[in-house]
Scaffold this motif. Structure first.
Motif, PDB file in Angstrom:
ATOM      1  N   GLN A  31       0.814  -1.211   0.000  1.00  0.00           N
ATOM      2  CA  GLN A  31       0.000   0.000   0.000  1.00  0.00           C
ATOM      3  C   GLN A  31       0.851   1.266   0.000  1.00  0.00           C
ATOM      4  O   GLN A  31       1.882   1.323   0.656  1.00  0.00           O
ATOM      5  CB  GLN A  31      -0.941   0.009   1.207  1.00  0.00           C
ATOM      6  N   TYR A  33      -0.314   4.144   1.154  1.00  0.00           N
ATOM      7  CA  TYR A  33      -0.641   4.821   2.414  1.00  0.00           C
ATOM      8  C   TYR A  33       0.191   4.173   3.521  1.00  0.00           C
ATOM      9  O   TYR A  33       0.118   2.956   3.714  1.00  0.00           O
ATOM     10  CB  TYR A  33      -2.140   4.673   2.705  1.00  0.00           C
ATOM     11  N   ASP A 102      -3.049   1.552  -4.149  1.00  0.00           N
ATOM     12  CA  ASP A 102      -3.512   2.845  -3.654  1.00  0.00           C
ATOM     13  C   ASP A 102      -4.879   2.770  -2.973  1.00  0.00           C
ATOM     14  O   ASP A 102      -5.506   3.804  -2.727  1.00  0.00           O
ATOM     15  CB  ASP A 102      -3.537   3.872  -4.789  1.00  0.00           C
ATOM     16  N   GLU A 105      -4.892   4.731   0.342  1.00  0.00           N
ATOM     17  CA  GLU A 105      -4.678   6.146   0.032  1.00  0.00           C
ATOM     18  C   GLU A 105      -5.965   6.780  -0.487  1.00  0.00           C
ATOM     19  O   GLU A 105      -6.357   7.874  -0.060  1.00  0.00           O
ATOM     20  CB  GLU A 105      -3.562   6.298  -1.008  1.00  0.00           C
ATOM     21  N   LYS A 106      -6.652   6.095  -1.394  1.00  0.00           N
ATOM     22  CA  LYS A 106      -7.915   6.611  -1.938  1.00  0.00           C
ATOM     23  C   LYS A 106      -9.006   6.658  -0.868  1.00  0.00           C
ATOM     24  O   LYS A 106      -9.779   7.617  -0.801  1.00  0.00           O
ATOM     25  CB  LYS A 106      -8.371   5.768  -3.122  1.00  0.00           C
ATOM     26  N   SER A 109      -8.232   9.583   1.378  1.00  0.00           N
ATOM     27  CA  SER A 109      -8.489  10.828   0.655  1.00  0.00           C
ATOM     28  C   SER A 109      -9.986  11.122   0.617  1.00  0.00           C
ATOM     29  O   SER A 109     -10.410  12.260   0.855  1.00  0.00           O
ATOM     30  CB  SER A 109      -7.930  10.726  -0.757  1.00  0.00           C
ATOM     31  N   ASN A 110     -10.791  10.120   0.347  1.00  0.00           N
ATOM     32  CA  ASN A 110     -12.244  10.321   0.307  1.00  0.00           C
ATOM     33  C   ASN A 110     -12.804  10.665   1.689  1.00  0.00           C
ATOM     34  O   ASN A 110     -13.721  11.487   1.801  1.00  0.00           O
ATOM     35  CB  ASN A 110     -12.952   9.090  -0.244  1.00  0.00           C
TER      36      ASN A 110
END
Length: 115
Positions: A31, A33, A102, A105-106, A109-110
């Motif tokens: 990952q 993140y 990702d 991370e996504k 972010s959301n």
């Protein structure tokens, strides 16, 4: 200086998936993140899945493995993972799946974009 972001707990219930668990754990370990932990719950597997998970945990401090002596079912395995989770957020990944690098991370972010 980058702000410290919340820890995400990735919970992976495992039962008789020795053919798939390596790819699953490798995809989680890759990952982008950086602030996550992995809690693998071996739900009394009758194959080598539990041992494979132990091998991965020995080489990656982010991974912890819990072993049930007998099969208790998916809900019990997930609940055990939630009980042990230290993250602000929890994500479930099925042990016969793999995820994109990702994913976390996504998700993060959301979360921050939508509050």
């Amino acid at each position: 200086m980058e702000e410290e972001r919340p820890l995400i707990s990735v919970i992976v219930p495992v039962y008789n998936v020795e053919l798939y668990i390596r790819k699953c754990l490798e995809s989680i370990a890759a990952q982008t993140y950086p602030f996550f932990e992995v809690i693998v719950v071996d739900d009394g597997s009758q194959d080598e899945g539990g041992r494979i998970c132990d091998d991965y945990a020995a080489g990656n401090k982010r991974i912890q493995v819990v072993h049930f002596p007998e099969n208790r079912g998916l809900s019990a395995a997930r609940n055990e993972g939630v009980f042990r989770a230290k993250g602000d957020y929890a994500v479930f990944v099925d042990s016969d799946d793999h995820v994109e690098p990702d994913l976390l991370e996504k998700l993060y972010s959301n979360i921050t974009l939508t509050n």
